[in-house]
Design a protein around this motif. Structure first.
Motif, PDB file in Angstrom:
ATOM      1  N   VAL A 186      -0.754  11.401   7.918  1.00 34.90           N
ATOM      2  CA  VAL A 186      -2.118  11.411   7.492  1.00 34.90           C
ATOM      3  C   VAL A 186      -2.173   9.964   6.836  1.00 34.90           C
ATOM      4  CG1 VAL A 186      -3.142  12.076   5.001  1.00 34.90           C
ATOM      5  CG2 VAL A 186      -1.730  13.675   6.381  1.00 34.90           C
ATOM      6  N   ASP A 187      -1.276   9.094   6.152  1.00 32.38           N
ATOM      7  CA  ASP A 187      -1.421   7.919   5.682  1.00 32.38           C
ATOM      8  C   ASP A 187      -1.161   6.707   6.682  1.00 32.38           C
ATOM      9  OD1 ASP A 187      -2.220   8.808   3.155  1.00 32.38           O
ATOM     10  OD2 ASP A 187       0.150   9.034   2.475  1.00 32.38           O
ATOM     11  N   ASN A 188      -1.534   5.559   6.278  1.00 32.62           N
ATOM     12  CA  ASN A 188      -1.494   4.205   7.106  1.00 32.62           C
ATOM     13  C   ASN A 188      -0.855   3.082   6.442  1.00 32.62           C
ATOM     14  OD1 ASN A 188      -4.041   2.725   6.708  1.00 32.62           O
ATOM     15  ND2 ASN A 188      -4.652   4.444   6.675  1.00 32.62           N
ATOM     16  N   VAL A 189      -0.425   2.129   7.085  1.00 30.32           N
ATOM     17  CA  VAL A 189       0.035   1.075   6.546  1.00 30.32           C
ATOM     18  C   VAL A 189      -0.351  -0.289   7.252  1.00 30.32           C
ATOM     19  CG1 VAL A 189       2.189   1.918   5.627  1.00 30.32           C
ATOM     20  CG2 VAL A 189       2.289   0.654   7.853  1.00 30.32           C
ATOM     21  N   ILE A 190      -0.641  -1.476   6.535  1.00 29.48           N
ATOM     22  CA  ILE A 190      -1.057  -2.470   7.326  1.00 29.48           C
ATOM     23  C   ILE A 190       0.094  -3.674   7.620  1.00 29.48           C
ATOM     24  CG2 ILE A 190      -2.531  -4.628   7.085  1.00 29.48           C
ATOM     25  CD1 ILE A 190      -4.374  -2.068   6.817  1.00 29.48           C
ATOM     26  N   LEU A 191       0.157  -3.931   8.953  1.00 31.75           N
ATOM     27  CA  LEU A 191       1.078  -4.794   9.350  1.00 31.75           C
ATOM     28  C   LEU A 191       0.195  -6.087   9.705  1.00 31.75           C
ATOM     29  CD1 LEU A 191       3.602  -2.660  11.274  1.00 31.75           C
ATOM     30  CD2 LEU A 191       3.452  -3.165   8.710  1.00 31.75           C
ATOM     31  N   VAL A 192       1.026  -7.254   9.719  1.00 29.26           N
ATOM     32  CA  VAL A 192       0.347  -8.497  10.212  1.00 29.26           C
ATOM     33  C   VAL A 192       1.193  -9.201  11.075  1.00 29.26           C
ATOM     34  CG1 VAL A 192      -1.192  -8.712   8.153  1.00 29.26           C
ATOM     35  CG2 VAL A 192       1.042  -9.745   8.123  1.00 29.26           C
ATOM     36  N   PRO A 193       1.040  -8.808  12.309  1.00 27.60           N
ATOM     37  CA  PRO A 193       2.195  -9.368  13.133  1.00 27.60           C
ATOM     38  C   PRO A 193       1.490 -10.848  13.782  1.00 27.60           C
ATOM     39  CG  PRO A 193       0.645  -7.778  14.547  1.00 27.60           C
ATOM     40  CD  PRO A 193       0.253  -7.665  12.905  1.00 27.60           C
TER      41      PRO A 193
ATOM     42  N   GLU B 191     -11.009  -4.969   6.136  1.00 33.14           N
ATOM     43  CA  GLU B 191     -11.746  -3.900   7.164  1.00 33.14           C
ATOM     44  C   GLU B 191     -11.045  -2.785   7.473  1.00 33.14           C
ATOM     45  OE1 GLU B 191     -13.486  -6.025  10.145  1.00 33.14           O
ATOM     46  OE2 GLU B 191     -14.946  -7.150   9.046  1.00 33.14           O
ATOM     47  N   ALA B 192      -9.623  -3.070   7.384  1.00 31.00           N
ATOM     48  CA  ALA B 192      -8.842  -2.088   8.252  1.00 31.00           C
ATOM     49  C   ALA B 192      -8.083  -1.020   7.123  1.00 31.00           C
ATOM     50  CB  ALA B 192      -7.392  -2.860   8.704  1.00 31.00           C
ATOM     51  N   ILE B 193      -8.378  -1.472   5.752  1.00 32.32           N
ATOM     52  CA  ILE B 193      -7.857  -0.534   4.732  1.00 32.32           C
ATOM     53  C   ILE B 193      -9.032   0.549   4.626  1.00 32.32           C
ATOM     54  CG2 ILE B 193      -7.791  -0.395   2.127  1.00 32.32           C
ATOM     55  CD1 ILE B 193      -6.930  -3.411   2.154  1.00 32.32           C
ATOM     56  N   ASP B 194      -8.360   1.696   4.239  1.00 28.14           N
ATOM     57  CA  ASP B 194      -9.294   2.789   4.014  1.00 28.14           C
ATOM     58  C   ASP B 194      -8.467   3.635   2.806  1.00 28.14           C
ATOM     59  OD1 ASP B 194      -7.384   4.439   5.198  1.00 28.14           O
ATOM     60  OD2 ASP B 194      -8.566   5.090   6.844  1.00 28.14           O
ATOM     61  N   LYS B 195      -8.941   4.833   2.623  1.00 31.37           N
ATOM     62  CA  LYS B 195      -8.498   5.629   1.401  1.00 31.37           C
ATOM     63  C   LYS B 195      -6.820   6.015   1.727  1.00 31.37           C
ATOM     64  CE  LYS B 195     -10.393  10.229   2.262  1.00 31.37           C
ATOM     65  NZ  LYS B 195      -9.622  10.305   3.462  1.00 31.37           N
ATOM     66  N   ASN B 196      -6.555   6.159   2.950  1.00 27.65           N
ATOM     67  CA  ASN B 196      -5.260   6.511   3.199  1.00 27.65           C
ATOM     68  C   ASN B 196      -4.070   5.401   3.536  1.00 27.65           C
ATOM     69  OD1 ASN B 196      -5.935   9.169   2.961  1.00 27.65           O
ATOM     70  ND2 ASN B 196      -6.715   9.126   5.203  1.00 27.65           N
ATOM     71  N   THR B 197      -4.535   4.151   3.250  1.00 24.20           N
ATOM     72  CA  THR B 197      -3.859   3.066   3.071  1.00 24.20           C
ATOM     73  C   THR B 197      -2.934   2.854   2.006  1.00 24.20           C
ATOM     74  OG1 THR B 197      -5.553   1.854   4.511  1.00 24.20           O
ATOM     75  CG2 THR B 197      -3.779   0.534   3.932  1.00 24.20           C
ATOM     76  N   LYS B 198      -1.518   3.063   2.189  1.00 26.20           N
ATOM     77  CA  LYS B 198      -0.568   2.916   1.024  1.00 26.20           C
ATOM     78  C   LYS B 198      -0.138   1.768   1.036  1.00 26.20           C
ATOM     79  CE  LYS B 198      -1.716   7.010  -0.247  1.00 26.20           C
ATOM     80  NZ  LYS B 198      -0.744   8.199  -0.128  1.00 26.20           N
TER      81      LYS B 198
END
Ligand SMILES: Cc1ncc(COP(=O)(O)O)c(C=O)c1O
Length: 348
Positions: free
Chosen positions: A96-103, A138-145
């Motif tokens: 369900v949830d997602n995370v942001i990575l910055v490669p 832009e990549a963040i949404d309500k499921n970004t933890k």
């Protein structure tokens, strides 16, 4: 507004944590018959027959002195890799949830996400290895933890712009993890002092790098009391073994030696950079705030294999996005660095 309760998984919110024998009785007694240990002893010079302190109180008190942060704001993991995994398990609902990575960045964030079945949204660093704030937004949404920022960054070696990290901390309603595994080698200030400012900040450090204790497996997370309490609830009860706790406590008295090594290492890093620049197969060496350098070459695979043949192992990062042709070289002892340079002289 960041609210921990909004991002905590329901199963963790409702979790009744395991209560170990060492949690339930904390005083001194003469006979311990509460933990099914072997009362006869250990087949070693030293007695390891008793379970270790689950909250590593003595190690945390010493770290608290060194870092200038109360022990209640410190979590200890079996390496920072355990702290990373625990953040996924506490805050990210699988599937369900997602995370942001910055490669390009440290590989375990993605592996840990995959193990926990959590989507990764990748927003590559810019050409000069800084954050693309617009892309992240832009990549963040309500499921970004979670957002993982490694600074100084592995494998590029540079520090991430402090103002950019603060912009994320001030605007993101999830947790910003600032992984400072290499901070002791950096000219930049740690983010630990910002903990009072940002409730959504987790700073990670480790004893594996400057402290020279990679074999003991001790990683640290610094955060609000509420976040630390959640991490402690999720961790295995005895995640730092007794031998590691004892040895870490002893090593943490030796700050002078570690500071001396850091100074020597930085001088070696500067020397190595200067000498490497003379090779015509070296195209660029990125500025480093860490105990390694990222070296862009004309032929990463060829040089890597050549070094392997001569018993010298570096990290080939040429397949990593934005690191084409690059080798990541850890700074060794003066002798090791000299051996590397002499071997490279022979490379055609
Ligand atoms: C950025 C970064 N974070 C964390 C780790 C892992 O540290 P530990 O040994 O504490 O698990 C590493 C190891 O290479 C690293 O490069």
């Amino acid at each position: 507004m960041f609210d921990l309760q909004n991002i905590l998984r329901n199963n963790i919110k409702n979790l009744v944590p395991y209560s170990s024998a060492r949690d339930e009785f904390k005083g001194e007694a003469s006979v311990y018959l509460d933990a099914n240990e072997n009362a006869f002893g250990s087949p070693l010079d030293k007695a390891y027959n008793r379970y270790p302190d689950p909250m590593q109180y003595r190690v945390k008190m010493r770290l608290s002195e060194i870092k200038g942060v109360p022990a209640r704001n410190i979590f200890l993991g079996n390496g920072s890799d355990e702290a990373i995994d625990i953040l996924f398990r506490a805050f990210c609902n699988p599937g369900v949830d997602n995370v942001i990575l910055v490669p390009p960045t440290y590989g375990m964030y993605e592996v840990s996400a995959n193990i926990n079945d959590v989507e990764t949204r990748k927003v590559p660093l810019t050409e000069d290895y800084q954050l693309n704030l617009e892309g992240i937004s832009e990549a963040i949404d309500k499921n970004t933890k979670l957002i993982f920022i490694c600074s100084p960054n592995n494998p590029t070696g540079n520090s991430i712009d402090r103002d950019d990290i603060e912009t994320l901390l001030a605007n993101f309603n999830g947790i910003v993890v600032v992984d400072e595994a290499y901070i002791n080698f950096s000219r930049q200030k740690t983010f630990i002092q910002e903990l009072t400012e940002y409730a959504n900040l987790v700073v990670m450090q480790t004893l594996s790098k400057a402290w020279g204790l990679a074999g003991l497996r001790i990683g640290m997370a610094f955060a609000s009391e509420e976040i630390i309490e959640v991490m402690n609830r999720v961790k295995p009860p005895y995640n730092i073994n007794e031998a590691s706790q004892e040895l870490a406590l002893k090593a943490l008295q030796n700050t002078d030696l570690v500071n001396l090594w850091i100074k020597e290492l930085l001088a070696e890093r500067d020397k190595l950079v200067l000498k490497l620049k003379d090779f015509d197969f070296v195209l660029d060496i990125y500025p480093s705030d860490a105990n390694f350098i990222l070296v862009k070459t004309t032929d990463a695979n060829g040089i890597y294999n050549f070094l392997v043949q001569h018993g010298i192992i570096v990290r080939n990062r040429t397949k990593v996005e934005l690191c084409e042709g690059a080798l990541r070289i850890t700074i060794g002892t003066p002798d090791e660095n000299q051996k590397l340079l002499e071997t490279l002289q022979q490379y055609k």
